[in-house]
Motif scaffolding. Structure first.
Motif, mmCIF file in Angstrom:
data_model
loop_
_atom_site.group_PDB
_atom_site.id
_atom_site.type_symbol
_atom_site.label_atom_id
_atom_site.label_comp_id
_atom_site.label_asym_id
_atom_site.label_seq_id
_atom_site.Cartn_x
_atom_site.Cartn_y
_atom_site.Cartn_z
ATOM 1 N N ILE A 173 14.716 -27.506 -116.397
ATOM 2 C CA ILE A 173 15.128 -28.596 -115.515
ATOM 3 C C ILE A 173 15.522 -29.830 -116.311
ATOM 4 N N THR A 174 14.748 -30.139 -117.352
ATOM 5 C CA THR A 174 15.012 -31.343 -118.148
ATOM 6 C C THR A 174 14.793 -31.038 -119.618
ATOM 7 N N ALA A 175 15.698 -31.520 -120.471
ATOM 8 C CA ALA A 175 15.526 -31.464 -121.921
ATOM 9 C C ALA A 175 15.406 -32.894 -122.430
ATOM 10 N N VAL A 176 14.323 -33.174 -123.176
ATOM 11 C CA VAL A 176 14.074 -34.533 -123.658
ATOM 12 C C VAL A 176 13.673 -34.487 -125.119
ATOM 13 N N ARG A 177 13.661 -35.658 -125.734
ATOM 14 C CA ARG A 177 13.183 -35.771 -127.100
ATOM 15 C C ARG A 177 11.675 -35.586 -127.122
ATOM 16 N N GLU A 178 11.173 -35.071 -128.229
ATOM 17 C CA GLU A 178 9.732 -34.904 -128.379
ATOM 18 C C GLU A 178 9.021 -36.233 -128.141
ATOM 19 N N GLY A 179 7.944 -36.185 -127.405
ATOM 20 C CA GLY A 179 7.176 -37.383 -127.088
ATOM 21 C C GLY A 179 7.419 -37.896 -125.694
ATOM 22 N N GLU A 180 8.550 -37.530 -125.084
ATOM 23 C CA GLU A 180 8.810 -37.915 -123.696
ATOM 24 C C GLU A 180 8.118 -36.935 -122.758
ATOM 25 N N ASP A 181 7.652 -37.452 -121.623
ATOM 26 C CA ASP A 181 6.965 -36.624 -120.636
ATOM 27 C C ASP A 181 7.848 -36.482 -119.404
ATOM 28 N N ALA A 182 8.606 -35.398 -119.358
ATOM 29 C CA ALA A 182 9.454 -35.115 -118.200
ATOM 30 C C ALA A 182 8.916 -33.919 -117.430
ATOM 31 N N ALA A 183 7.591 -33.790 -117.412
ATOM 32 C CA ALA A 183 6.962 -32.634 -116.784
ATOM 33 C C ALA A 183 7.216 -32.602 -115.288
ATOM 34 N N VAL A 184 7.326 -31.396 -114.762
ATOM 35 C CA VAL A 184 7.338 -31.177 -113.324
ATOM 36 C C VAL A 184 5.909 -31.387 -112.820
ATOM 37 N N ARG A 185 5.740 -32.307 -111.866
ATOM 38 C CA ARG A 185 4.394 -32.663 -111.400
ATOM 39 C C ARG A 185 4.121 -32.211 -109.962
ATOM 40 N N GLY A 186 5.091 -31.579 -109.325
ATOM 41 C CA GLY A 186 4.875 -31.080 -107.981
ATOM 42 C C GLY A 186 5.799 -29.919 -107.698
ATOM 43 N N LEU A 187 5.274 -28.875 -107.018
ATOM 44 C CA LEU A 187 6.061 -27.708 -106.641
ATOM 45 C C LEU A 187 5.701 -27.300 -105.221
ATOM 46 N N ALA A 188 6.682 -26.794 -104.486
ATOM 47 C CA ALA A 188 6.445 -26.295 -103.130
ATOM 48 C C ALA A 188 7.527 -25.287 -102.789
ATOM 49 N N VAL A 189 7.187 -24.324 -101.910
ATOM 50 C CA VAL A 189 8.122 -23.293 -101.476
ATOM 51 C C VAL A 189 8.144 -23.270 -99.954
ATOM 52 N N GLN A 190 9.359 -23.235 -99.394
ATOM 53 C CA GLN A 190 9.498 -23.171 -97.945
ATOM 54 C C GLN A 190 10.896 -22.658 -97.602
ATOM 55 N N ASN A 191 10.968 -21.661 -96.730
ATOM 56 C CA ASN A 191 12.250 -21.149 -96.239
ATOM 57 C C ASN A 191 13.203 -20.788 -97.368
ATOM 58 N N ASN A 192 12.665 -20.057 -98.362
ATOM 59 C CA ASN A 192 13.453 -19.598 -99.517
ATOM 60 C C ASN A 192 13.986 -20.736 -100.376
ATOM 61 N N VAL A 193 13.377 -21.906 -100.263
ATOM 62 C CA VAL A 193 13.754 -23.046 -101.091
ATOM 63 C C VAL A 193 12.551 -23.461 -101.946
ATOM 64 N N LEU A 194 12.795 -23.644 -103.222
ATOM 65 C CA LEU A 194 11.786 -24.150 -104.151
ATOM 66 C C LEU A 194 12.056 -25.616 -104.425
ATOM 67 N N TYR A 195 11.045 -26.452 -104.264
ATOM 68 C CA TYR A 195 11.149 -27.886 -104.524
ATOM 69 C C TYR A 195 10.366 -28.198 -105.806
ATOM 70 N N ALA A 196 10.960 -28.992 -106.689
ATOM 71 C CA ALA A 196 10.331 -29.352 -107.961
ATOM 72 C C ALA A 196 10.464 -30.848 -108.185
ATOM 73 N N ALA A 197 9.334 -31.532 -108.365
ATOM 74 C CA ALA A 197 9.309 -32.984 -108.505
ATOM 75 C C ALA A 197 9.158 -33.374 -109.968
ATOM 76 N N THR A 198 10.036 -34.282 -110.437
ATOM 77 C CA THR A 198 9.966 -34.815 -111.796
ATOM 78 C C THR A 198 9.861 -36.332 -111.720
ATOM 79 N N PRO A 199 8.671 -36.911 -111.907
ATOM 80 C CA PRO A 199 8.525 -38.371 -111.789
ATOM 81 C C PRO A 199 9.433 -39.151 -112.725
ATOM 82 N N LEU A 200 9.621 -38.653 -113.971
ATOM 83 C CA LEU A 200 10.438 -39.390 -114.931
ATOM 84 C C LEU A 200 11.871 -39.559 -114.437
ATOM 85 N N ARG A 201 12.336 -38.625 -113.635
ATOM 86 C CA ARG A 201 13.713 -38.652 -113.156
ATOM 87 C C ARG A 201 13.823 -39.189 -111.731
ATOM 88 N N ASN A 202 12.690 -39.537 -111.120
ATOM 89 C CA ASN A 202 12.704 -40.008 -109.729
ATOM 90 C C ASN A 202 13.500 -39.042 -108.840
#
Length: 753
Positions: A173-202
């Motif tokens: 989902i995201t490629a960053v320089r070492e030391g940056e935290d672009a982790a996915v912090r939330g996931l959910a599945v509904q109606n064949n849709v996957l939702y992925a939350a990245t706080p760094l990217r709002n």
């Protein structure tokens, strides 16, 4: 007869040259047990030492995720309170777990990151280039978690086990320089849709669960944990990069905000779940440390009750002891879930989720389940990581680790049955400046428990021996450790602690007893750093000893207890000893004032320092008698010197990591296999070896900290030895009773063979 005697001599010679074998062959009759984990690994199962998020299937199967579990249990599957297996392929070779997980459509979607192993995997297919990290998620088969579900455009693990079971199953989902935290912090599945939350990217990205193609994205302010409601809506926690002003809002299928939860003041939401009845359940990791129910009626959300003791484990309501644990006394909530029957599932870490931009806390994990009417169903504990057990000198039935307290009952003989978790000793609300919560001092550390004037204190060293942290305990009233003092070998980089001197070693005295740092409570030593060192020790009288690499030994003499009841130390009363012969470097020391005996380990001219074993005790152990009684102007002569890499048995390729002296014996633990060498104190002669038994699967992780072993002799003559075992979230516990010395035959009576 001569041939018979020659045969006996040959057998004796072979026995002397043979490697030291485990247990009975080494002449030691001992048992292996453990402390700190519901499971000992005897059946190949363990409870992970951290849980950042859980996903719960409608049937009540729990799948966990965390960034790092030492043995690779980042993804663990739990059914009916039993650990059934791990996902694997999230640990090493560039792979890490993550902060979120979701299940649905036959898959488990696990937040993950892939690195290039310090550049070793850079420019290879499926791995990021140098100085770059990929954040995203892994798609796995839910009924076979160890297998990935590859897809077109999937990447990762092309250089793993060939062919890798998770090849091309990672969604970048995201490629960053070492030391940056672009982790996915939330996931959910509904109606064949996957939702992925990245706080760094709002941003909340949307993907088709079948093809993993991107469907679009919603803008959201620092989104985190999320859950679907079954009606096409998504409940999301926003503003997650801080601890103030968080919101829980509902988005409809088009990404429009349609409702917001009225959170009580002080609430710190860390996860949200929706029941089959449509009610919301929010995990509050703020001061209330409980779960909050909310009723949803259209676009209106109203409070509908609480679950759990208000204040959690830190509550003193109804006479409870601060820090005491038990049903519904939560601490460090990270995640919550519900199944279709309304059963509740809760995960805790002792501190809460990993803050954005920070390393995981690794304070251990607790996973619990309750019925819909809040009755306990089951509980799993994986409590220890970078931790060592040490007992209260006045009552060995009470044991302490970095952040936990245990009750030990040695009358229980089943492996793993001797311990009971009774309390968490850190409180971020009463003592927010505790070193346990500061990044620089590396958590609380490893305890040396001491009684001074009848009062209980803990002296904690970190894994690199830069600091000595001092706490006072009042176990009759509370489980908590109260910050009482601190000795630092140098200035600590960063913003903690406030008011520390600009350079050099320092001592903090909590003069006013509020456990907070004030500018006038620091003592400096001329702005100089302390000598490089790795050896801290606190003797039974409360004197602090520090052995340096090249400048001998320092003793911080206890000046008494101050008016707040804190141990009082000063640079003004430091006594210095030159480097004692034959040492050129001191790496560990243990001093016992009752017998005036000193044990030193380290390097000598004959056995020089080995940089490949930089964290070890060194290659030599020596005992000195009459240590204080010998004039400092006199060359000290050791009673014996033992070259530890020449002891009988297999040579420890990674060295001896720790030493513990108790009663008549010395215990030395090897770094790589956690084998414990047992030596007589009087002679330095090795009499046997203790190795992990079948009760713990015959295995241990590496011992890789300076204070990785402790030991005690019980009043009945039994020796109990505790060894750090990070791999599977526990301490090994060896129980050994030496055979009684043979009774001499009366004069004139022949001895029987």
């Amino acid at each position: 007869m001569g041939s018979f005697l020659a045969t006996l001599g040959l057998i004796a010679l072979l026995l002397l040259c043979a490697p030291v074998a485990p247990a009975g062959a080494a002449g030691l009759d001992y048992r292996t047990s453990w402390v700190g984990n519901t499971l000992g690994f005897g059946n190949g199962r363990w409870v992970p030492n951290a849980v950042e998020d859980i996903a719960v299937t409608p049937e009540g199967v729990v799948v966990t995720n965390t960034e790092w579990d030492e043995a690779g249990g980042e993804i663990t599957l739990i059914r009916d309170g039993k650990v059934e297996g791990v996902g694997d392929h999230t640990h090493g070779w560039g792979n890490f777990g993550g902060d979120a997980i979701a299940v649905g459509d036959g898959y488990a979607f696990t937040a993950a990151r892939i690195e290039n192993a310090g550049g070793k995997l850079a420019n290879r297919p499926g791995y990021p280039e140098k100085n770059t990290v990929w954040f995203g998620l892994m798609r796995r088969e839910l009924d076979r978690l160890q297998r990935g579900a590859p897809f077109e455009g999937g990447v990762g693990n092309s250089d793993d086990v060939n062919p890798s079971p998770v090849l091309n199953s990672f969604l970048r989902i995201t490629a960053v320089r070492e030391g940056e935290d672009a982790a996915v912090r939330g996931l959910a599945v509904q109606n064949n849709v996957l939702y992925a939350a990245t706080p760094l990217r709002n941003r909340i990205d949307r993907f088709d669960t079948r093809t993993m193609r991107r469907l679009g994205a919603w803008e959201a302010e620092q989104p985190g944990k999320m859950t679907p409601d079954g009606a096409g809506n998504l409940w999301v926690i926003l503003r997650t990069t801080g601890t103030q002003g968080r919101q829980v809002v509902r988005f409809d299928a088009d990404g429009k905000r349609t409702a917001q939860v009225p959170l009580p003041a002080g609430t710190l939401p860390v996860d949200v779940a929706v029941g089959v009845d449509g009610r919301l359940l929010i995990a509050d990791n703020g001061p209330n440390q409980n779960l909050l129910w909310f009723q949803v009626d259209g676009n209106t959300v109203t409070p509908a009750g609480e679950l759990g003791e208000r204040g959690g484990a830190y509550s003193t309501r109804n006479g409870a002891r601060a820090g005491s644990v038990g049903p519904l006394r939560f601490q460090g909530l990270t995640s919550v879930g519900l199944d279709r029957k309304g059963n509740i599932y809760v995960a805790m870490s002792g501190m809460g989720p990993r803050p954005v931009g920070h390393r995981p806390y690794h304070y251990g994990a607790v996973i619990e389940s309750y019925t819909p009417d809040a009755k306990p169903r089951w509980r799993l504990e994986g409590l220890l990581f970078l931790d060592t057990v040490h007992v209260d000198p006045a009552d060995p039935g009470w044991a302490y680790t970095g952040t936990r307290r245990f009750r030990l009952d040695f009358d229980h003989m089943d492996p793993g049955s001797e311990w009971r978790y009774t309390g968490i000793t850190q409180d971020p609300f009463r003592y927010p400046q505790d070193a346990a919560f500061a990044a620089g001092p590396e958590g609380r550390g490893f305890p040396l428990m001491r009684r001074i004037q009848g009062r209980l204190f803990g002296f904690f060293t970190d894994r690199h021996a830069k600091y000595l942290k001092i706490y006072r305990f009042d176990p009759a009233r509370s489980e908590l450790a109260v910050p009482a003092g601190f000795i630092s070998t140098r200035r600590i980089e960063g913003n903690w602690p406030p008011f520390q001197p600009p350079s050099g070693e320092w001592i903090w005295h909590d003069d006013n007893g509020d456990s907070r740092f004030q500018a006038n409570e620091f003592e400096r030593n001329g702005g100089r750093d302390a000598p490089a060192m790795q050896a801290w020790w606190v003797d039974d009288r409360g004197d602090v000893w520090a052995g340096s690499y090249d400048q001998g030994i320092r003793r911080f003499r206890l000046r008494g207890l101050d008016r707040q009841g804190n141990p009082d130390y000063s640079f003004d009363t430091v006594e210095r000893e030159p480097m004692p012969a034959p040492f050129t470097k001191v790496q560990r020391l243990q001093y016992f004032p009752e017998t005036d005996t000193m044990y030193l380990t380290g390097a000598t001219a004959a056995k020089p320092y080995d940089p490949g074993q930089w964290d070890s005790i060194g290659r030599v152990v020596a005992r000195y008698d009459n240590w204080r009684g010998t004039s400092r102007n006199t060359v000290r002569k050791p009673r014996y010197v033992v070259e530890v890499d020449s002891l009988p048995g297999r040579r420890p390729t990674q060295g001896i990591e720790g030493i513990a002296v108790a009663g008549d014996y010395m215990f030395l633990v090897e770094a790589e296999k956690a084998h414990v060498r047992v030596l007589e104190n009087r002679t330095g002669r090795q009499i046997g070896v203790m190795t992990p038994g079948g009760e713990v699967g015959g295995e241990s992780g590496w011992v890789d900290v300076p204070m990785g072993i402790t030991a005690l002799r019980r009043a009945n003559g039994e020796y109990v030895v505790f060894v750090e075992e990070d791999a599977r979230g526990k301490n090994l516990m060896y129980r050994w009773r030496p055979a009684p010395a043979p009774t001499p035959a009366p004069a004139g009576e022949a001895k029987r063979p």
